[in-house]
Structure formats: C-alpha cells, structure tokens
Design a protein around this motif. Sequence first.
Motif, mmCIF file in Angstrom:
data_model
loop_
_atom_site.group_PDB
_atom_site.id
_atom_site.type_symbol
_atom_site.label_atom_id
_atom_site.label_comp_id
_atom_site.label_asym_id
_atom_site.label_seq_id
_atom_site.Cartn_x
_atom_site.Cartn_y
_atom_site.Cartn_z
ATOM 1 N N ALA A 195 -21.971 -19.871 32.185
ATOM 2 C CA ALA A 195 -22.691 -20.797 31.305
ATOM 3 C C ALA A 195 -22.563 -22.234 31.789
ATOM 4 O O ALA A 195 -23.549 -22.989 31.816
ATOM 5 N N ARG A 196 -21.349 -22.630 32.194
ATOM 6 C CA ARG A 196 -21.146 -24.000 32.677
ATOM 7 C C ARG A 196 -21.939 -24.256 33.953
ATOM 8 O O ARG A 196 -22.514 -25.340 34.139
ATOM 9 N N ASP A 239 -30.281 -25.151 33.916
ATOM 10 C CA ASP A 239 -30.978 -23.892 33.633
ATOM 11 C C ASP A 239 -30.620 -23.472 32.213
ATOM 12 O O ASP A 239 -29.682 -22.702 31.976
ATOM 13 N N ASP A 240 -31.374 -23.984 31.241
ATOM 14 C CA ASP A 240 -31.053 -23.739 29.840
ATOM 15 C C ASP A 240 -31.158 -22.265 29.466
ATOM 16 O O ASP A 240 -30.381 -21.762 28.649
ATOM 17 N N ASP A 241 -32.125 -21.560 30.048
ATOM 18 C CA ASP A 241 -32.298 -20.139 29.717
ATOM 19 C C ASP A 241 -31.084 -19.328 30.150
ATOM 20 O O ASP A 241 -30.589 -18.466 29.399
ATOM 21 N N ALA A 242 -30.590 -19.584 31.358
ATOM 22 C CA ALA A 242 -29.428 -18.850 31.861
ATOM 23 C C ALA A 242 -28.181 -19.189 31.050
ATOM 24 O O ALA A 242 -27.344 -18.323 30.764
ATOM 25 N N SER A 301 -24.272 -17.474 26.918
ATOM 26 C CA SER A 301 -23.680 -17.688 25.595
ATOM 27 C C SER A 301 -23.829 -16.444 24.712
ATOM 28 O O SER A 301 -22.892 -16.038 24.027
ATOM 29 N N ARG A 302 -25.008 -15.824 24.764
ATOM 30 C CA ARG A 302 -25.214 -14.591 23.991
ATOM 31 C C ARG A 302 -24.320 -13.470 24.521
ATOM 32 O O ARG A 302 -23.815 -12.643 23.749
ATOM 33 N N ALA A 303 -24.132 -13.451 25.828
ATOM 34 C CA ALA A 303 -23.257 -12.439 26.420
ATOM 35 C C ALA A 303 -21.813 -12.626 25.937
ATOM 36 O O ALA A 303 -21.111 -11.652 25.652
#
Length: 356
Positions: free
Chosen positions: A305-306, A313-316, A321-323
């Motif tokens: 995420a970082r 890359d906001d989508d990644a 975060s969901r993961a």
Amino acid sequence: MPIIDLYGHELLRERLSESIRAGTLPSSLLFQGPRGVGKQRLALWLAQRLFCIEPNPPCGTCVSCRYVRALTHPDLHWVFPRPRLKDADPDLEQVRDDYAEALAERAADSGLYAAPSGSEGIYVATVRSLVRRAVMAPAMGRRKVFIIGDAERMVPQEGADMAANAFLKLLEEPLADTTLILTSSEPGALLPTIRSRVVAVRVPLVPDAAVRAFVENPEVKKRLDKEGKNSTAERVRAAAGAPGKLLTEEGDARATISARKIVDAATSARRALHYSTALSQGVAGARGAFTDTLDALVELLGERARDALHKKDDDAAAAASRAIDAVLRAQTYAGGNVSPQIITAKLIRELSATLR
C-alpha cells in the motif's frame, strides 16, 4: 542482572523529557513504529525518567532507576502477550504470578527477548488486573506507570465488556498519578476506541551507529554469537534500523516466506497453487506459526500500500487496504477453533479478487 541500555532515539528522548519538564506529557501514549526498533525499551526508559527524582533524570544509580533496570519497581507494571493460562477464568493472583515469572525471565536475559508467538495474547484477565492495579496508590513513589507491549494483541472476549469499558475509561480519564504507555507495530489493528484515546508517538528506525553499539554490547554479542548470527557489519545490515529483529530473525523469515506464498497464490491463476498453499499451513497444531504468517502478511500488504501511494497509484493502494482488511478478518477466525487450512483457502479467494 539489569536490562541493557536503550540505544538510539536521542531526539525522541529529549522531546519526551521536555514534555515532562513542561508538565505536558500526555497521560495515555501510544508508541508506534516498525517491529524491533525498541518501543517497549523506550517505554521502560520513560518509566525510569518519570520515577527518578535526581536533578538530571534518569540518573541510572538511584534506587528507582536500579529497580526499573531490574524490572522490580513496584509501581512499574509491564504486560505483553503471554500464552493463555490453563485456567479458563484465572484470578488476579494467577495473572500476577504469571507476569512475575515472565519479567524475571526477561531480567535474567538482560531484557533481550524474542517477539511473541502468534498464539500469545493479552487476555481479559490481564486487562482486569491492570484496571484493578490502576486504582491502587503507588507503593514506592508518587506515581505508577503501565506499559502494554504489543497492544494490538489484546484479545476480545465475549462477556468481557465490563473489563473493556473500564480499560477504555482508564485511557480516557487516567488517574493523576498514572501514566499508560501502549506500544504497537500494527496500530491499524488496534480498536478505534483505543486509538482515539491515546496520543500517538512515532518511534523511528535506529541509525546504523546505534545499531552497531547495540550488537557490540557484550550481552547482545553473547546472545547472537550463540545463535551463530554473522559478523557485526552483517548484523547491522540485517537489522536495517530495527535491532530487535536480530533476536527473532529466523522465525520472522519463516513467517515472511509463508506470507509471500499466500500472496503469490492469490495473484496466480493456477487453482492447484491455491489449494496446495492452503494445505501447507498445517492443522490446528500449527496455529502459532499460522498467526505469525498472518502478521507478516499484514506487513507485506502494508508495504504494498505504501509503495502504491508513493507511485500515486490510488487504485492499487485501495486494493492493498482491502486486502489488509481481509487478513485482519482471518486473524479473528484464527483466534477461534477454525482450521488454518480453511482460513487460508478463504483468504486466498478474497485476496485473489482484491489484488488482481
């Protein structure tokens, strides 16, 4: 034998000392930062700083300083993840005796200890004990200090609302003679109700010069030499600013390898790899190692995420975060009587849908 010195964090120590001199040190603190940077040792230093009454505290030689360094100060209460006691509902005396034994072991090892296994936690009986001791008058000095190490390992328990609410009230409205210091390498795993009641203090990585001084300490060197862990230069590189990792590096490496296998399986289209990875987690007897794997997985996804945020890359970043949320749910299941293999199979399906 006293525990070894704290290495590094000079600027942070000065900031904390200035807060004490100015009378502005918060009553409830959260030391957060990477695993192995010395957050609990820093908390012990702060306790020593608060207890010492000499002109330039901590002096290191007064009775209070010596008692803290020996982990025997009666007004210092340090709790951390422990194996669940055999008694399903232990009384306060059993909890006290268990921690007295654990602290004696840490003192005998000069304060050098491995990270807790995945099966250890801070259980409700310990929380009750903390709340009970908090309302007692100091035994020796003018104040009490409570250190809750690896606070994200507090284990919720059905029917324990009273103890949880009392602890939250203690954080929100601590007694005037009480300082509470929580530490966590995974502050995001703390309950929001806890995070909202503490003042977060970021504990950074330790400079290489301080890491070198740490690994050259005679007690540390004896421990690492016994485990056959390389030269001083190699140890400094391996620590990467977190010298505490050197004490548990082998276990961490196994957990990280297992966590990477789960990510690889989740991002692979090969169904056979999904199944073989789930089966490799073993059965309930491997629960401690499995929880370590989930902890390592949270760290790996946090790095992902970082890195995504750094690349804008906001989508990644959102996917990572969901993961992490999925892994945190898996950690909840792991605390119950659910097979690690079943949890892993479900987790891989969720990560597969999230990370692709």
